[in-house]
Scaffold this motif. Structure first.
Motif, mmCIF file in Angstrom:
data_model
loop_
_atom_site.group_PDB
_atom_site.id
_atom_site.type_symbol
_atom_site.label_atom_id
_atom_site.label_comp_id
_atom_site.label_asym_id
_atom_site.label_seq_id
_atom_site.Cartn_x
_atom_site.Cartn_y
_atom_site.Cartn_z
ATOM 1 N N ASN A 258 5.402 -26.006 15.899
ATOM 2 C CA ASN A 258 4.411 -25.088 14.883
ATOM 3 C C ASN A 258 4.454 -25.923 14.063
ATOM 4 O O ASN A 258 2.222 -26.165 13.552
ATOM 5 C CB ASN A 258 5.338 -24.351 14.231
ATOM 6 C CG ASN A 258 5.672 -23.022 15.130
ATOM 7 O OD1 ASN A 258 5.440 -23.221 15.988
ATOM 8 N ND2 ASN A 258 6.872 -22.563 14.578
ATOM 9 N N ARG B 2 1.026 -16.722 15.285
ATOM 10 C CA ARG B 2 0.124 -16.682 16.589
ATOM 11 C C ARG B 2 1.104 -18.145 17.749
ATOM 12 O O ARG B 2 0.999 -18.084 18.959
ATOM 13 C CB ARG B 2 -0.795 -17.439 16.213
ATOM 14 C CG ARG B 2 -1.910 -17.516 17.586
ATOM 15 C CD ARG B 2 -2.349 -15.964 18.046
ATOM 16 N NE ARG B 2 -2.640 -15.955 19.329
ATOM 17 C CZ ARG B 2 -4.507 -16.391 18.980
ATOM 18 N NH1 ARG B 2 -4.902 -16.493 18.333
ATOM 19 N NH2 ARG B 2 -4.957 -17.134 20.428
ATOM 20 N N LEU B 3 1.172 -18.995 16.766
ATOM 21 C CA LEU B 3 1.782 -20.273 17.347
ATOM 22 C C LEU B 3 3.163 -19.911 17.601
ATOM 23 O O LEU B 3 4.042 -20.867 19.222
ATOM 24 C CB LEU B 3 2.213 -21.028 16.543
ATOM 25 C CG LEU B 3 1.055 -22.370 15.938
ATOM 26 C CD1 LEU B 3 1.203 -23.386 14.452
ATOM 27 C CD2 LEU B 3 0.290 -22.392 17.195
ATOM 28 N N SER C 291 0.125 -26.738 13.966
ATOM 29 C CA SER C 291 -0.364 -26.106 13.203
ATOM 30 C C SER C 291 -1.657 -27.920 12.277
ATOM 31 O O SER C 291 -2.287 -27.153 12.180
ATOM 32 C CB SER C 291 0.606 -26.275 11.993
ATOM 33 O OG SER C 291 1.129 -26.791 11.994
ATOM 34 N N GLU C 292 -0.785 -28.580 12.270
ATOM 35 C CA GLU C 292 -1.586 -30.075 11.870
ATOM 36 C C GLU C 292 -3.021 -30.205 13.121
ATOM 37 O O GLU C 292 -4.050 -30.418 12.516
ATOM 38 C CB GLU C 292 -0.779 -31.225 12.425
ATOM 39 C CG GLU C 292 0.394 -31.015 10.993
ATOM 40 C CD GLU C 292 1.261 -32.188 11.153
ATOM 41 O OE1 GLU C 292 0.911 -33.112 12.535
ATOM 42 O OE2 GLU C 292 2.041 -32.609 9.766
ATOM 43 N N LEU D 54 -4.443 -27.796 14.748
ATOM 44 C CA LEU D 54 -5.517 -27.182 14.967
ATOM 45 C C LEU D 54 -6.432 -27.348 13.658
ATOM 46 O O LEU D 54 -7.657 -26.807 13.051
ATOM 47 C CB LEU D 54 -4.931 -25.786 14.580
ATOM 48 C CG LEU D 54 -4.145 -25.540 16.545
ATOM 49 C CD1 LEU D 54 -3.668 -23.946 16.200
ATOM 50 C CD2 LEU D 54 -6.014 -25.314 16.918
ATOM 51 N N ALA D 55 -5.548 -27.737 12.021
ATOM 52 C CA ALA D 55 -6.191 -27.252 11.040
ATOM 53 C C ALA D 55 -7.465 -29.553 11.183
ATOM 54 O O ALA D 55 -8.563 -29.050 10.562
ATOM 55 C CB ALA D 55 -4.984 -28.004 10.038
ATOM 56 N N TRP E 163 -8.046 -23.635 12.113
ATOM 57 C CA TRP E 163 -6.767 -23.409 11.252
ATOM 58 C C TRP E 163 -7.319 -22.113 10.593
ATOM 59 O O TRP E 163 -8.436 -21.690 10.052
ATOM 60 C CB TRP E 163 -5.712 -23.860 10.767
ATOM 61 C CG TRP E 163 -4.704 -23.316 10.139
ATOM 62 C CD1 TRP E 163 -4.183 -23.359 8.769
ATOM 63 C CD2 TRP E 163 -3.159 -23.117 10.927
ATOM 64 N NE1 TRP E 163 -2.792 -22.914 8.635
ATOM 65 C CE2 TRP E 163 -2.886 -22.612 10.347
ATOM 66 C CE3 TRP E 163 -3.464 -23.370 12.195
ATOM 67 C CZ2 TRP E 163 -0.948 -22.413 10.356
ATOM 68 C CZ3 TRP E 163 -1.543 -23.069 12.512
ATOM 69 C CH2 TRP E 163 -1.236 -22.055 11.515
ATOM 70 N N ARG F 292 -7.573 -15.442 14.746
ATOM 71 C CA ARG F 292 -6.374 -16.721 14.025
ATOM 72 C C ARG F 292 -5.044 -17.257 14.604
ATOM 73 O O ARG F 292 -4.428 -16.652 15.440
ATOM 74 C CB ARG F 292 -5.621 -15.470 12.871
ATOM 75 C CG ARG F 292 -5.086 -16.039 12.114
ATOM 76 C CD ARG F 292 -4.629 -14.901 10.375
ATOM 77 N NE ARG F 292 -5.026 -14.351 9.798
ATOM 78 C CZ ARG F 292 -5.080 -15.176 9.095
ATOM 79 N NH1 ARG F 292 -5.034 -15.877 8.613
ATOM 80 N NH2 ARG F 292 -6.385 -14.400 8.099
ATOM 81 N N PHE F 293 -5.551 -18.357 14.020
ATOM 82 C CA PHE F 293 -3.869 -18.990 14.383
ATOM 83 C C PHE F 293 -3.611 -19.721 13.121
ATOM 84 O O PHE F 293 -3.249 -20.349 12.243
ATOM 85 C CB PHE F 293 -4.726 -20.507 14.772
ATOM 86 C CG PHE F 293 -5.432 -20.114 16.103
ATOM 87 C CD1 PHE F 293 -4.212 -20.157 17.065
ATOM 88 C CD2 PHE F 293 -6.567 -20.185 16.685
ATOM 89 C CE1 PHE F 293 -4.974 -20.599 18.387
ATOM 90 C CE2 PHE F 293 -7.062 -19.890 18.154
ATOM 91 C CZ PHE F 293 -6.324 -20.119 18.470
ATOM 92 N N ASP F 294 -2.316 -18.897 12.967
ATOM 93 C CA ASP F 294 -1.330 -18.797 11.861
ATOM 94 C C ASP F 294 0.476 -18.945 12.414
ATOM 95 O O ASP F 294 0.018 -18.935 13.637
ATOM 96 C CB ASP F 294 -1.843 -17.727 10.937
ATOM 97 C CG ASP F 294 -1.375 -16.446 12.025
ATOM 98 O OD1 ASP F 294 -0.765 -16.002 12.959
ATOM 99 O OD2 ASP F 294 -1.324 -15.106 11.518
ATOM 100 N N PRO F 295 1.691 -19.260 11.738
ATOM 101 C CA PRO F 295 2.671 -19.325 12.448
ATOM 102 C C PRO F 295 3.018 -18.483 13.132
ATOM 103 O O PRO F 295 3.639 -18.983 14.319
ATOM 104 C CB PRO F 295 3.190 -19.565 10.485
ATOM 105 C CG PRO F 295 2.530 -20.209 9.837
ATOM 106 C CD PRO F 295 0.925 -19.410 10.444
#
Length: 525
Positions: free
Chosen positions: A80, A115-116, A84-85, A87-88, A93, A110-113
């Motif tokens: 995660n 979704r991951l 996330s890093e 994608l950001a 993100w 949407r990509f968020d925690p």
């Protein structure tokens, strides 16, 4: 102290990951999709996708991280954080609008925690599920029955709860469609049991087995992306009504069919077909078999190691491509030596290492040599202090190598450590080999075994490695010298002295030698 239910469930998925890794390795095609319905059933055995993630480089990075997780090198929390890093940094993100090429419409993803977490859970469970199927089929002579097990709490679907303690033969058609996971966030699992346990008729907790496959029928489901109408077994989410292990085995079977056909055509045609990617091994055994065919065509390395190595490199040059030197940010003898060593590896591997980050190299007389690749910096502006380099900025992916002056074999070894950082899936295959070879062996002190100048905390599972240092383990990171010493022996033997290692490896550890040759010709990043 008794384990919690969560721990018991987690333990059920901690199987040796060789089969699960093979499933991930077969998913070598990256496919951009815009809805989960775009890729169904057996298509997942060859293709990896994340719905509406329209950049292939990000798909590849996420697939690689999941492969590391399946191999035990990355936890869900680590995944995660890293995903996330990633994608950001790429601007993906949070909410993102993309154009669906099938409709021309703008769609939001949407990509968020959360979704991951879903991406991680679905993909790792599918990999473990495929690996478990392969394992149960291999062991069905001793454990011919499969038992379905749910989590046993209020979150279990009613339909899945009805299958709890269902015990059927391992070859029963029921398992072709009802092999868990059987839906989004499904936590069901299966276990193989012996005939003796089956005859007992009850689970360990005393609850009775159900031994008749239920006939719940099917329901029609229309894929809104294609309009196709499918029959889906009741109780299973659309898209989960297949066995990932069977699909993966079918994919492997197709590859074997191609391999058998290529064995019957003239050698130049077969080599051209393999170079074009018509056949690519996936498992340790397949790479070893492919390497065995190549080794059989080389001069006898026991009698003429230098000639065998020269013939090997000539074929790699012609069929794979090994002419590209690594990009080194420094100058001098060390940089030149590592550049020369990198030209012995497949160009695609070197390119992957170049893309990881800048590489800095120095040479030192009489040095044992070492390598370091920077991970994620702990905070902005962080610095790292390294022997021979001093204090340097902590830049993710930056690599540092010190090699022994004039020693090509040492440069091959240390550059192979760099490749480990760039190609974790490659290293996962070597880790699988080590686990298979050393199962049940204790850790032993290298100092006690060799009488050499090793530190007290340097330990190994020596197995039958030519050099016990090859089995050295680094805690949770595993046995990192299996890969490096293998390539050092095969590629670094260009001098009379170093050729002794090539000969010893060929003579005393032929299976691993053939495996390494198979990888050099057939493994692709």
């Amino acid at each position: 102290m008794a384990k919690s239910a969560a721990q018991v469930f987690a333990d059920a998925y901690r199987l040796p990951p060789a089969e699960a890794l093979a499933y991930m390795a077969r998913r070598d095609a990256l496919t951009t999709t815009y809805a989960w319905q775009d890729l169904l059933r057996d298509e997942h055995a060859r293709q990896f996708t994340v719905s509406r993630l329209a950049r292939v480089d990000l798909l590849e990075a996420i697939r690689d991280q999941i492969t590391r997780a399946v191999g035990g090198d990355l936890t869900r929390r680590d995944f995660n954080i890293k995903a996330s890093e990633l994608l950001a940094r790429a601007g993906w993100w949070g909410e993102k609008t993309v154009i669906d090429p099938a409709t021309g419409d703008a769609v939001t993803t949407r990509f968020d925690p959360a979704r991951l977490k879903l991406i991680f859970d679905v993909n790792t469970r599918m990999a473990y599920s495929a690996g478990l199927w392969e394992r149960t089929q291999r062991n069905k002579k001793t454990h011919p029955y499969i038992r379905y097990i749910t989590k046993g709490d209020e979150r279990v679907r009613e339909s899945h709860a009805a299958w709890h303690n269902l015990v059927l033969p391992a070859d029963d058609p029921f398992w072709l469609t009802h092999w868990p996971p059987n839906g989004w966030r499904c936590r069901c699992r299966v276990t193989a049991i012996s005939r003796r346990d089956f005859d007992r008729g009850t689970a360990p907790d005393g609850s009775p087995f159900k031994t008749a496959a239920p006939d719940l029928g099917t329901r029609e489901w229309t894929n809104r992306r294609t309009g196709e109408v499918m029959d889906v077994p009741r109780g299973i989410d659309p898209g989960f009504d297949y066995n990932p292990g069977v699909a993966s085995a079918r994919s492997a079977g197709l590859e074997k069919m191609v391999a058998d056909k290529l064995d019957k055509v003239p050698a130049p045609l077969a080599q051209a077909a393999r170079k074009a990617g018509m056949l690519r091994p996936q498992t340790v055994e397949e790479f070893q078999a492919a390497g065995r065919q190549i080794v059989a065509q080389l001069p006898d390395a026991a009698a003429a190691p230098l000639a065998a190595r020269a013939a090997l490199l000539a074929r790699l040059t012609e069929e794979v491509g090994i002419s590209t030197p690594a990009k080194v940010a420094t100058k001098g003898a060390g940089a030149a030596l590592v550049a020369e060593a990198s030209k012995l590896f497949p160009d695609a591997w070197t390119q992957a290492a170049d893309e990881l980050g800048p590489l800095y190299v120095k040479a030192r007389a009489n040095s044992r040599g070492w390598h370091y690749t920077e991970g994620e910096p702990k905070f902005p502006g962080a610095k790292t202090r390294l022997q021979d380099f001093g204090t340097v900025p902590a830049v993710r992916g930056a690599g540092y190598i010190v090699v022994r002056t004039g020693a090509l074999e040492n440069a091959v070894h240390e550059y192979a450590h760099r490749l480990q950082s760039a190609l974790p899936e490659l290293d996962a295959l070597f880790q699988a080999v080590h686990r298979q070879r050393t199962a049940g062996e204790p850790l032993e002190s290298l100092r006690a075994i060799t009488g050499g100048g090793y530190k007290a905390d340097e330990v190994t599972r020596k197995d039958k490695y030519v050099n016990p240092y090859q089995g050295k383990e680094y805690g949770a990171r595993g046995a990192l010298e299996v890969l490096t010493m293998s390539f050092e022996a095969v590629l670094g033997g260009g001098t009379t002295g170093a050729s002794r290692a090539f000969k010893a490896f060929y003579t005393n550890d032929r299976a691993l030698f053939e495996f390494v040759v198979g990888l050099l010709f057939h493994w692709k990043p």
